[in-house]
Structure formats: C-alpha cells, structure tokens
Design an enzyme around this catalytic site. Structure first.
Site, PDB file in Angstrom:
ATOM      1  CE1 TYR A  52      -3.373  -2.700   0.136  1.00 10.40           C
ATOM      2  CE2 TYR A  52      -3.775  -2.188   2.427  1.00 10.40           C
ATOM      3  CZ  TYR A  52      -4.073  -2.912   1.304  1.00 10.40           C
ATOM      4  OH  TYR A  52      -5.095  -3.845   1.338  1.00 10.40           O
ATOM      5  CB  SER A 145      -6.361 -10.725   3.277  1.00  8.64           C
ATOM      6  OG  SER A 145      -7.084  -9.700   2.617  1.00  8.64           O
ATOM      7  CD  GLN A 164      -8.323  -7.516   5.454  1.00  3.39           C
ATOM      8  OE1 GLN A 164      -7.874  -6.941   4.472  1.00  3.39           O
ATOM      9  NE2 GLN A 164      -7.787  -7.381   6.659  1.00  3.39           N
TER      10      GLN A 164
END
Length: 295
Positions: A52, A145, A164
């Site tokens: 990210y 995730s 997730q």
C-alpha cells in the site's frame, strides 16, 4: 463504539476499523491527524499491507507512540519493491521484517497472506513462513485475506485465526460460500470494502476504475434505500456489520473528520431483520453466477 470479540483470539475489536490502502501516497501531517482522530473516536483496529505505498511507514510514524491503543494488522505476499517474485519464501520473511521496521514495532497482532491463490496455499510452504513468524513473536496471530474459492480453501485448512474478505451490498458471495465455514471454526472475520466503495454515488464510472464492477451491479440491484443519500452509507455499512460472522469492517479514507461521521452512522445498531433480508433477497434474485467476490 461497539466492540466484538475477534473469534478465538484475545482481541476485542471495534466494529469500525481503519483500512490503510488509501493513505499510501498521503503526507505525514494528514495521516497524523487522520489516525489520531480515528483512535480518539474509538477505532482500535488499523489494517495495512506491504504493497500500500508508504502506508506502513506513515502509520508507524503517526501511531508508534500509541501502540497499546490499537491492534495492528498487515499483509504479505507481494514483493512490493523487494527483488524476489511474489510468494517467494525468502521474500515473505524479508517482507515481514520490513513491515515491522516500517511500522516501528516489534510485533503485529495479525499477518494475513494477501490474496494468495489456492494452489499456493496447498503447497503449504507460505503458511509455514507465517507460523515461524508467529513462533518468533513477530505476529500474535496469522490470517488469510482474499475472496472466492481461494478464501474458502484457506478457511477449511483450519490453520488461520482470521479471515479478511469482501462483504457488502454489492458483494455477497462470501455470505453464502465462506462465512458459514469461518463461523464453524470461530475465526475472526474482517469485512473489507464494506460500503462497496460508495459506487452508487457516481453517475458514471470508467471500466478501468476500482469500483466499476460494484457500480455496474448496483445499477441492476436498485436497492430502495439508495434513493436516500443521507442514510445510504449508514445502511450499507450496517448491512455489512449485521452479517453473521462479521466482527469488524475496515473503511479507508483520507479525511480526518470522517471517523466521527462514520461512528455516528452506526449508532442505530444492527439493521432490522426485515430490512437485512430484503437486501439479501434482492441479491439472490438478481446476482449472476459471475458475481463473485472482488479482491
């Protein structure tokens, strides 16, 4: 803010968490205000990932001195600047160590494998990397995730503490496919993309845009509550948090004032059962076989 016990873990997580994907290119001053206001509003879950942008570093600088005030989740799997292919075992170990350094902490509360395919999971080696990190005290728990049948397989392995997965008014595959299996194992469940990127707010969306698939689906779903802009976001968020098995929903933003607003949206608690079922029923009647979970 309401807190829920996160599956078999010892964590009591706020129903609203912070998703760190949107801050990757923000400046430190903005992130300081953003995360400070989030924690002050009662959010105690911060989620980020190795890929990210500068998200991990920004979080570490903003909240390093408040480490005891929140639970910290990150993800691994993508090389994101390291000179190894995705899912390489040496890269995973280096990525985890890099995340700890960036986040200015000796440990995280959860490391998720980040959208790992079933065939990689079946080999088992990537899971062993996370288990070794847990044994070394680098993470307290390990999770997965992702979406679709990859996520179902991950849950069925029984080795993960956390899932997730995408759950929202435009993405309900997980409700029928995966969440029941997670509930059987008392896994902690974090809903990502919980307001479907608010895609209904846009008159048009480019096909290359992250929210295009949700926008397209919502054009067909025509939920009645979306005609009420003042309450639509709150209803969408409450739908996600009313879904059995979901403990928390992570929302990303770059606007520091958004947290008090989002917290206020949840003041009504769970959606009335009739309204929740109306949303589910419309989904069942409209959703095509290709309306799979979106990562």
């Amino acid at each position: 803010m309401e807190k829920r016990k996160y599956g078999n873990t010892d964590m009591e997580v706020s129903v609203l968490g912070f998703g760190g994907s949107e801050i990757g290119s923000s400046d430190q001053k903005t992130v300081d205000r953003l995360l400070g206001s989030a924690v002050d509003a009662g959010l105690n879950l911060i989620d980020t990932a190795e890929c990210y942008g500068d998200s991990e570093e920004l979080i570490g600088k903003a909240l390093g001195s408040r480490r005891s005030d929140y639970y910290l989740f990150t993800k691994c799997g993508h090389s994101a600047g390291l000179e190894y292919p995705d899912w390489d075992l040496a890269m995973l170990e280096k990525s985890i160590d890099r995340s700890l350094k960036r986040l200015q902490t000796d440990y995280v509360d959860m490391i998720h494998l980040h959208s790992c395919r079933e065939e990689v999971l079946r080999d088992g080696a990537v899971i062993e990397v996370l288990q070794r990190a847990k044994e070394a005290g680098k993470t307290r728990y390990i999770g997965y995730s992702g979406d679709r049948k990859d996520a179902l397989y991950a849950v069925q392995t029984g080795v993960f503490d956390s899932l997730q997965i995408s759950v929202n008014i435009a993405d309900q595959e997980a409700i029928d496919l995966t969440l029941g299996e997670a509930v059987k194992r008392n896994m902690g469940v974090t809903a990502k993309r919980p307001i479907a990127n608010a895609a209904w707010m846009f008159e048009s969306v480019d096909e290359s845009d992250y929210s295009f698939i949700y926008w397209k689906r919502l054009r067909e779903l025509t939920y009645r509550f979306l005609a009420d802009p003042q309450n639509a976001v709150g209803t969408a968020l409450r739908f996600t948090l009313s879904t059995p098995g979901v403990h928390t929903a992570i929302v990303g933003t770059t606007k520091p004032e958004r947290w008090q607003q989002n917290a206020a949206l949840l003041s009504g608690g769970a959606l009335p059962a009739e309204q929740y079922e109306e949303i589910r029923s419309l989904w069942r009647s409209i959703a095509g076989a290709d309306w799979v979970g979106q990562t």
